[in-house]
Design a protein around this motif. Sequence first.
Motif, PDB file in Angstrom:
ATOM      1  N   LEU A 166       0.811  -1.217   0.000  1.00  9.75           N
ATOM      2  CA  LEU A 166       0.000   0.000   0.000  1.00  9.75           C
ATOM      3  C   LEU A 166       0.844   1.267   0.000  1.00  9.75           C
ATOM      4  O   LEU A 166       0.358   2.340  -0.372  1.00  9.75           O
ATOM      5  N   SER A 167       2.102   1.168   0.401  1.00 10.87           N
ATOM      6  CA  SER A 167       2.956   2.349   0.516  1.00 10.87           C
ATOM      7  C   SER A 167       3.315   2.948  -0.835  1.00 10.87           C
ATOM      8  O   SER A 167       3.796   4.081  -0.910  1.00 10.87           O
ATOM      9  N   PHE A 168       3.104   2.208  -1.922  1.00  8.43           N
ATOM     10  CA  PHE A 168       3.418   2.709  -3.258  1.00  8.43           C
ATOM     11  C   PHE A 168       2.165   3.073  -4.053  1.00  8.43           C
ATOM     12  O   PHE A 168       2.237   3.399  -5.228  1.00  8.43           O
ATOM     13  N   GLY A 169       1.007   3.016  -3.400  1.00  2.58           N
ATOM     14  CA  GLY A 169      -0.231   3.383  -4.070  1.00  2.58           C
ATOM     15  C   GLY A 169      -1.333   2.380  -3.777  1.00  2.58           C
ATOM     16  O   GLY A 169      -1.106   1.354  -3.139  1.00  2.58           O
ATOM     17  N   SER A 170      -2.530   2.707  -4.260  1.00  6.55           N
ATOM     18  CA  SER A 170      -3.677   1.843  -4.018  1.00  6.55           C
ATOM     19  C   SER A 170      -3.878   0.915  -5.209  1.00  6.55           C
ATOM     20  O   SER A 170      -4.487   1.289  -6.215  1.00  6.55           O
ATOM     21  N   ALA A 171      -3.347  -0.308  -5.084  1.00  5.06           N
ATOM     22  CA  ALA A 171      -3.466  -1.280  -6.175  1.00  5.06           C
ATOM     23  C   ALA A 171      -4.720  -2.129  -6.051  1.00  5.06           C
ATOM     24  O   ALA A 171      -5.090  -2.841  -6.981  1.00  5.06           O
ATOM     25  N   ILE A 172      -5.380  -2.083  -4.897  1.00  2.02           N
ATOM     26  CA  ILE A 172      -6.596  -2.862  -4.684  1.00  2.02           C
ATOM     27  C   ILE A 172      -7.786  -2.131  -5.305  1.00  2.02           C
ATOM     28  O   ILE A 172      -8.057  -0.979  -4.978  1.00  2.02           O
ATOM     29  N   CYS A 173      -8.479  -2.810  -6.210  1.00  2.00           N
ATOM     30  CA  CYS A 173      -9.617  -2.198  -6.893  1.00  2.00           C
ATOM     31  C   CYS A 173     -10.842  -2.223  -5.979  1.00  2.00           C
ATOM     32  O   CYS A 173     -11.353  -3.295  -5.631  1.00  2.00           O
ATOM     33  N   CYS A 174     -11.327  -1.051  -5.611  1.00  2.00           N
ATOM     34  CA  CYS A 174     -12.400  -0.929  -4.627  1.00  2.00           C
ATOM     35  C   CYS A 174     -13.643  -1.769  -4.944  1.00  2.00           C
ATOM     36  O   CYS A 174     -14.136  -2.494  -4.083  1.00  2.00           O
ATOM     37  N   PRO A 175     -14.198  -1.727  -6.171  1.00  2.00           N
ATOM     38  CA  PRO A 175     -15.412  -2.527  -6.427  1.00  2.00           C
ATOM     39  C   PRO A 175     -15.166  -4.030  -6.468  1.00  2.00           C
ATOM     40  O   PRO A 175     -16.127  -4.796  -6.521  1.00  2.00           O
ATOM     41  N   SER A 176     -13.907  -4.456  -6.417  1.00  2.00           N
ATOM     42  CA  SER A 176     -13.621  -5.895  -6.384  1.00  2.00           C
ATOM     43  C   SER A 176     -13.576  -6.433  -4.964  1.00  2.00           C
ATOM     44  O   SER A 176     -13.438  -7.636  -4.756  1.00  2.00           O
ATOM     45  N   VAL A 177     -13.708  -5.546  -3.978  1.00  2.69           N
ATOM     46  CA  VAL A 177     -13.499  -5.924  -2.579  1.00  2.69           C
ATOM     47  C   VAL A 177     -14.769  -6.460  -1.919  1.00  2.69           C
ATOM     48  O   VAL A 177     -15.850  -5.885  -2.051  1.00  2.69           O
ATOM     49  N   THR A 178     -14.594  -7.559  -1.200  1.00  5.96           N
ATOM     50  CA  THR A 178     -15.648  -8.114  -0.351  1.00  5.96           C
ATOM     51  C   THR A 178     -15.213  -7.919   1.094  1.00  5.96           C
ATOM     52  O   THR A 178     -14.092  -8.268   1.464  1.00  5.96           O
ATOM     53  N   TYR A 179     -16.083  -7.329   1.899  1.00  3.45           N
ATOM     54  CA  TYR A 179     -15.766  -6.995   3.291  1.00  3.45           C
ATOM     55  C   TYR A 179     -16.302  -8.053   4.244  1.00  3.45           C
ATOM     56  O   TYR A 179     -17.333  -8.681   3.984  1.00  3.45           O
TER      57      TYR A 179
END
Length: 272
Positions: A166-179
């Motif tokens: 995460l320190s190099f940017g947001s690589a996780i695609c928000c709409p792909s996330v399940t909480y």
Amino acid sequence: MKKREYFTAKDHTFTICAYGKSEYIEECIKSVITQNVRTNVIICTSTPSEYLDLLAKKYDIPLFINEERKYNSDIATDWNFAISCAKTRLVTIAHQDDLYKPDFAKEVLIHLNGTSRPLIAYTDYAELRNGKEVSNIRNLNIKRIMLFPLRPRFMWSSKFMRRRSLSFGSAICCPSVTYVPENLPKQLFIPGYKGGIDWQAWERFSKLKGEFVFVNSIQMVHRIHDDSETTALINGNTRTEEDFAMFCKFWPKPIARLIEHFYKKGEASNNL
């Protein structure tokens, strides 16, 4: 011995966040109700309309209206509301313009099963540009490199590796996330951020005990178009300011400014 989790289709909900009158929302609805493993689907909105009423009735999907949005106009309010409306242990906030592959729910459940304390699950993704699905492009390939250390299952619980990624940017695609709300803070999203609302959430979650579950296959498609919120923020200064603030959570300010400079160039590829 640690308890291993087991989730079924009834434990998952797609919560479609609807805003205004999107010309793409019906495609999104079709993609989540035709999953190979059928789970729950609801629609949440802070902008009720006859259009949404008709869509909800057409596809027999419960529609929830966020009355609080009148007093607190913030994306975080909408997303927190979307999570609260789902009464299942797993929730995917489906963005109204995006599409989900037929095996999305199936693969998420498979990867979550056998974990001991999952926080979130997220997948690789493609983009939809001018009606064409693309995946082998520079911006996405860079994000895959950033997430590479989190591919092995034994790395999912590593706070150090999560934060380095995460320190190099947001690589996780928000709409792909399940909480997995039961393992996360009561307030998942903090009001104030615009474009970086998801990144600040991952940063907070990365400090928690538990697993970031990575589904290393393309299971959803993120639509890039001129009217999208991401494109609007990138064209302004809001995203730059928020990105710098996020980099400062991981690096001294001079290094954070340098990384943000190159990160901004990569994010510009969201423009058509």
